[in-house]
Design a protein around this motif. Sequence first.
Motif, mmCIF file in Angstrom:
data_model
loop_
_atom_site.group_PDB
_atom_site.id
_atom_site.type_symbol
_atom_site.label_atom_id
_atom_site.label_comp_id
_atom_site.label_asym_id
_atom_site.label_seq_id
_atom_site.Cartn_x
_atom_site.Cartn_y
_atom_site.Cartn_z
ATOM 1 N N ALA A 211 65.674 61.020 43.323
ATOM 2 C CA ALA A 211 65.200 59.633 43.284
ATOM 3 C C ALA A 211 63.694 59.585 43.064
ATOM 4 C CB ALA A 211 65.578 58.912 44.578
ATOM 5 N N PHE A 212 62.949 60.421 43.786
ATOM 6 C CA PHE A 212 61.494 60.437 43.607
ATOM 7 C C PHE A 212 61.122 60.884 42.199
ATOM 8 C CE2 PHE A 212 61.199 60.793 48.364
ATOM 9 C CZ PHE A 212 60.606 59.563 48.543
ATOM 10 N N ALA A 213 61.841 61.845 41.653
ATOM 11 C CA ALA A 213 61.574 62.301 40.287
ATOM 12 C C ALA A 213 61.807 61.167 39.297
ATOM 13 C CB ALA A 213 62.443 63.508 39.936
ATOM 14 N N ALA A 214 62.884 60.408 39.506
ATOM 15 C CA ALA A 214 63.180 59.286 38.618
ATOM 16 C C ALA A 214 62.108 58.208 38.716
ATOM 17 C CB ALA A 214 64.552 58.696 38.946
ATOM 18 N N LEU A 215 61.622 57.953 39.918
ATOM 19 C CA LEU A 215 60.630 56.900 40.127
ATOM 20 C C LEU A 215 59.214 57.325 39.774
ATOM 21 C CD1 LEU A 215 61.955 55.458 43.488
ATOM 22 C CD2 LEU A 215 62.106 54.406 41.218
ATOM 23 N N SER A 216 59.016 58.600 39.483
ATOM 24 C CA SER A 216 57.657 59.086 39.208
ATOM 25 C C SER A 216 57.197 58.775 37.790
ATOM 26 C CB SER A 216 57.569 60.596 39.460
ATOM 27 O OG SER A 216 58.312 61.306 38.481
ATOM 28 N N GLN A 217 58.016 58.098 37.013
ATOM 29 C CA GLN A 217 57.665 57.722 35.647
ATOM 30 C C GLN A 217 57.451 56.208 35.615
ATOM 31 O OE1 GLN A 217 58.997 55.947 32.979
ATOM 32 N NE2 GLN A 217 57.627 56.856 31.483
ATOM 33 N N LEU B 265 69.913 55.182 41.594
ATOM 34 C CA LEU B 265 69.076 54.038 41.955
ATOM 35 C C LEU B 265 69.496 52.739 41.281
ATOM 36 C CD1 LEU B 265 65.637 55.851 41.877
ATOM 37 C CD2 LEU B 265 67.029 55.273 43.875
ATOM 38 N N VAL B 266 70.181 52.829 40.146
ATOM 39 C CA VAL B 266 70.714 51.647 39.464
ATOM 40 C C VAL B 266 72.161 51.924 39.083
ATOM 41 C CG1 VAL B 266 68.439 50.987 38.547
ATOM 42 C CG2 VAL B 266 70.019 52.246 37.102
ATOM 43 N N SER C 242 71.382 50.062 48.592
ATOM 44 C CA SER C 242 71.652 51.056 49.636
ATOM 45 C C SER C 242 70.931 52.370 49.344
ATOM 46 C CB SER C 242 73.155 51.287 49.793
ATOM 47 O OG SER C 242 73.712 51.768 48.576
ATOM 48 N N ALA C 243 70.826 52.741 48.074
ATOM 49 C CA ALA C 243 70.110 53.967 47.714
ATOM 50 C C ALA C 243 68.608 53.805 47.946
ATOM 51 C CB ALA C 243 70.379 54.336 46.260
ATOM 52 N N GLY D 192 68.079 53.953 51.544
ATOM 53 C CA GLY D 192 68.232 55.343 51.958
ATOM 54 C C GLY D 192 66.992 56.158 51.678
ATOM 55 N N LEU D 193 66.334 55.864 50.572
ATOM 56 C CA LEU D 193 65.105 56.576 50.220
ATOM 57 C C LEU D 193 63.994 56.253 51.215
ATOM 58 C CD1 LEU D 193 63.922 58.497 48.139
ATOM 59 C CD2 LEU D 193 63.336 56.524 46.743
ATOM 60 N N VAL D 194 63.868 54.984 51.568
ATOM 61 C CA VAL D 194 62.882 54.590 52.578
ATOM 62 C C VAL D 194 63.240 55.227 53.915
ATOM 63 C CG1 VAL D 194 61.939 52.643 53.888
ATOM 64 C CG2 VAL D 194 62.253 52.454 51.407
ATOM 65 N N GLY D 195 64.519 55.200 54.250
ATOM 66 C CA GLY D 195 64.965 55.821 55.493
ATOM 67 C C GLY D 195 64.669 57.308 55.523
#
Length: 119
Positions: free
Chosen positions: A9-15, A62-63, A79-80, A83-86
């Motif tokens: 998830a972090f890798a996907a959001l890093s762009q 994430l989507v 929910s994902a 979950g990432l924040v959690g």
Amino acid sequence: MDEPQALAAFAALSQETRLRVVCLLVQAGPEGMAAGAIGEALGGATTSRLSFHLTHLEHAGLVRSRRNGRFIIYSAVYSALAGLVGFLLKDCCQGHPEICAPAVAALSCACDCNVTESA
């Protein structure tokens, strides 16, 4: 959420474009948005480029997409994201919830995503 899922998830959001897409879809709510509308909101991202980014976000969980007639509608998987924040806050309190109180308070929908800039 476990560590491999969080890393994906972090890798996907890093762009930049993918982060903007997620913010846009969160703002769109559970009904989501058609791929074309996402591209327009991102300043006219090409179909192939947008498809690449949406696929990456889907693989990270994430989507999600669904077909509605001729359109593919994308929506955030809340929910994902939760979950990432959690995952980030997991065990931070160590039995003392006051430690995490500032982080939890900051979660009060302070997203300032700029989805109008060119992608």
